[in-house]
Design an enzyme around this catalytic site. Structure first.
Site, mmCIF file in Angstrom:
data_model
loop_
_atom_site.group_PDB
_atom_site.id
_atom_site.type_symbol
_atom_site.label_atom_id
_atom_site.label_comp_id
_atom_site.label_asym_id
_atom_site.label_seq_id
_atom_site.Cartn_x
_atom_site.Cartn_y
_atom_site.Cartn_z
ATOM 1 N N ASN A 1 0.870 -1.181 0.000
ATOM 2 C CA ASN A 1 0.000 0.000 0.000
ATOM 3 C C ASN A 1 0.906 1.230 0.000
ATOM 4 O O ASN A 1 1.456 1.594 1.029
ATOM 5 C CB ASN A 1 -0.900 0.002 1.240
ATOM 6 N N TRP A 2 1.016 1.845 -1.171
ATOM 7 C CA TRP A 2 1.945 2.977 -1.308
ATOM 8 C C TRP A 2 1.423 4.257 -0.691
ATOM 9 O O TRP A 2 2.142 5.247 -0.624
ATOM 10 C CB TRP A 2 2.243 3.216 -2.787
ATOM 11 N N LYS A 3 0.166 4.293 -0.323
ATOM 12 C CA LYS A 3 -0.436 5.527 0.197
ATOM 13 C C LYS A 3 -0.189 6.670 -0.794
ATOM 14 O O LYS A 3 -0.216 6.457 -1.997
ATOM 15 C CB LYS A 3 0.119 5.853 1.584
ATOM 16 N N HIS B 1 -9.641 1.580 4.870
ATOM 17 C CA HIS B 1 -8.350 1.816 5.528
ATOM 18 C C HIS B 1 -8.533 2.865 6.624
ATOM 19 O O HIS B 1 -9.287 3.827 6.461
ATOM 20 C CB HIS B 1 -7.315 2.287 4.500
ATOM 21 N N GLU C 1 -6.831 5.276 7.519
ATOM 22 C CA GLU C 1 -6.547 6.661 7.114
ATOM 23 C C GLU C 1 -7.734 7.258 6.354
ATOM 24 O O GLU C 1 -7.990 8.457 6.427
ATOM 25 C CB GLU C 1 -5.243 6.706 6.301
ATOM 26 N N GLU D 1 -5.783 -4.360 10.762
ATOM 27 C CA GLU D 1 -4.733 -3.355 10.920
ATOM 28 C C GLU D 1 -4.995 -2.531 12.182
ATOM 29 O O GLU D 1 -5.734 -1.527 12.133
ATOM 30 C CB GLU D 1 -4.711 -2.418 9.716
ATOM 31 N N GLY E 1 2.313 2.529 10.635
ATOM 32 C CA GLY E 1 3.312 3.579 10.433
ATOM 33 C C GLY E 1 4.049 3.985 11.688
ATOM 34 O O GLY E 1 4.745 4.997 11.707
ATOM 35 N N SER F 1 3.056 -1.930 10.448
ATOM 36 C CA SER F 1 4.514 -2.021 10.600
ATOM 37 C C SER F 1 5.070 -3.412 10.291
ATOM 38 O O SER F 1 5.979 -3.888 10.978
ATOM 39 C CB SER F 1 4.933 -1.552 11.995
ATOM 40 N N GLY G 1 2.590 -0.922 4.349
ATOM 41 C CA GLY G 1 2.731 0.471 3.954
ATOM 42 C C GLY G 1 4.188 0.845 3.762
ATOM 43 O O GLY G 1 4.785 0.614 2.715
ATOM 44 N N GLY G 2 4.793 1.396 4.806
ATOM 45 C CA GLY G 2 6.147 1.944 4.714
ATOM 46 C C GLY G 2 7.161 0.998 4.094
ATOM 47 O O GLY G 2 7.969 1.399 3.246
HETATM 48 C C1 PEP Z 1 -0.892 0.411 5.834
HETATM 49 O O1 PEP Z 1 -0.745 1.446 5.215
HETATM 50 O O2 PEP Z 1 -1.885 -0.281 5.613
HETATM 51 C C2 PEP Z 1 0.117 0.018 6.809
HETATM 52 C C3 PEP Z 1 -0.058 -1.074 7.491
HETATM 53 O O3 PEP Z 1 1.202 0.857 6.958
HETATM 54 P P1 PEP Z 1 2.592 0.486 7.681
HETATM 55 O O4 PEP Z 1 3.051 -0.836 7.110
HETATM 56 O O5 PEP Z 1 3.524 1.606 7.314
HETATM 57 O O6 PEP Z 1 2.345 0.381 9.129
#
Ligand code: PEP
Length: 251
Positions: free
Chosen positions: A9-11, A95, A97, A167, A173, A213, A234-235
């Site tokens: 997930n590049w956001k 999500h 966010e 999540e 993040g 994470s 994500g990251g």
């Molecule tokens: C996400 O964006 O769904 C996520 C889990 O981010 P991260 O891996 O950065 O925690």
């Protein structure tokens, strides 16, 4: 037997050039991924370019959100029809966010799920509790309520087109991952809820990703848990070598 599903997930990251360069490096390092599903959830602007870059590869293209109407006067919105048209197989819905910054309620999430499935767009449905909710001992109840609300009116047959992503918001993040045991416990709770809604056979077939994470150095332990069937990343999905290590997890 559930096929593990690893999704990036590049956001709100990556220009066209960056997205294309990533796709090239990803495909160069992908090797044999039979028995695994790899998904790239990219910004809308990069989808068409990525469709070309990923053509003929085993990597599925996905969006990070979708609106629930097919077309109309909805400035700034993107419909399920547009996403399948540009080559998306999946979209994330719900999500945290989107829930936090864009006002997506459980009801909106449910409408989006129905709209996506109606148009043949598979869904990665994200749910998860906040830190205060966890600290108050409400994590299980919150997540179960989110699952029930998001899936209202969704049939057992449609569940084949849906992946859940647990999540915990406090782990997204932050570098603060749920312990594999805590994540497993929540995944088992989610699967038990699916069994109540759809029966055990359907519940056993639905894949539940963990997100929060996930990194190269914790993915193996997470994926070793009985009810963790994939990762939403994500990251650590922004660099090809890091995401490739996650795709090639060893459980
Ligand atoms: C996400 O964006 O769904 C996520 C889990 O981010 P991260 O891996 O950065 O925690």
């Amino acid at each position: 037997m559930r096929t593990p599903i690893l999704a990036a997930n590049w956001k709100m990251y990556k220009t066209l050039g960056e997205a294309e360069a990533f796709a090239g490096e990803l495909l160069a390092g992908l090797g044999d991924v039979s028995g695994r599903e790899v998904v790239l959830c990219a910004p809308y602007t990069a989808l068409d370019r990525l469709r070309g870059a990923l053509a003929g590869s085993p990597v599925a293209l996905a969006a990070q959100d979708v609106f629930y109407e097919e077309q109309g006067a909805y400035t700034g919105a993107i419909s399920p029809l547009m996403l399948t048209d540009v080559g998306c197989a999946y979209t994330i819905i719900g999500h945290s966010e989107r829930r936090q910054y864009f006002g997506d309620t459980d009801e909106i999430v449910n409408r989006k799920v129905h709209a996506a499935l109606k148009h043949g767009l598979k869904v990665i449905l994200a749910i998860g509790e906040s830190k205060p909710q966890r600290d108050a001992g409400q994590a299980g109840a919150v997540v179960v309520a989110q699952v029930r609300a998001a899936l209202a009116g969704v049939s057992g047959a449609q569940m084949a087109e849906l992946v859940l992503a647990y999540e915990p918001i406090w782990a997204i993040g932050t570098g603060d991952t749920a312990t594999p045991a805590d994540a497993q416990q929540m995944h088992a709770t989610i699967r038990a809820t699916l069994a109540e809604l759809y029966g055990q056979a359907t519940a056993d077939a639905v894949r539940i990703q963990y997100g929060g994470s996930v990194k190269p150095d914790n993915v193996d332990e997470l994926m070793a848990q009985a009810d963790i069937d994939g990762a939403l990343v994500g990251g650590a999905s922004l660099k090809p070598e890091s995401f490739l290590r996650i795709v090639h997890f060893q459980a």
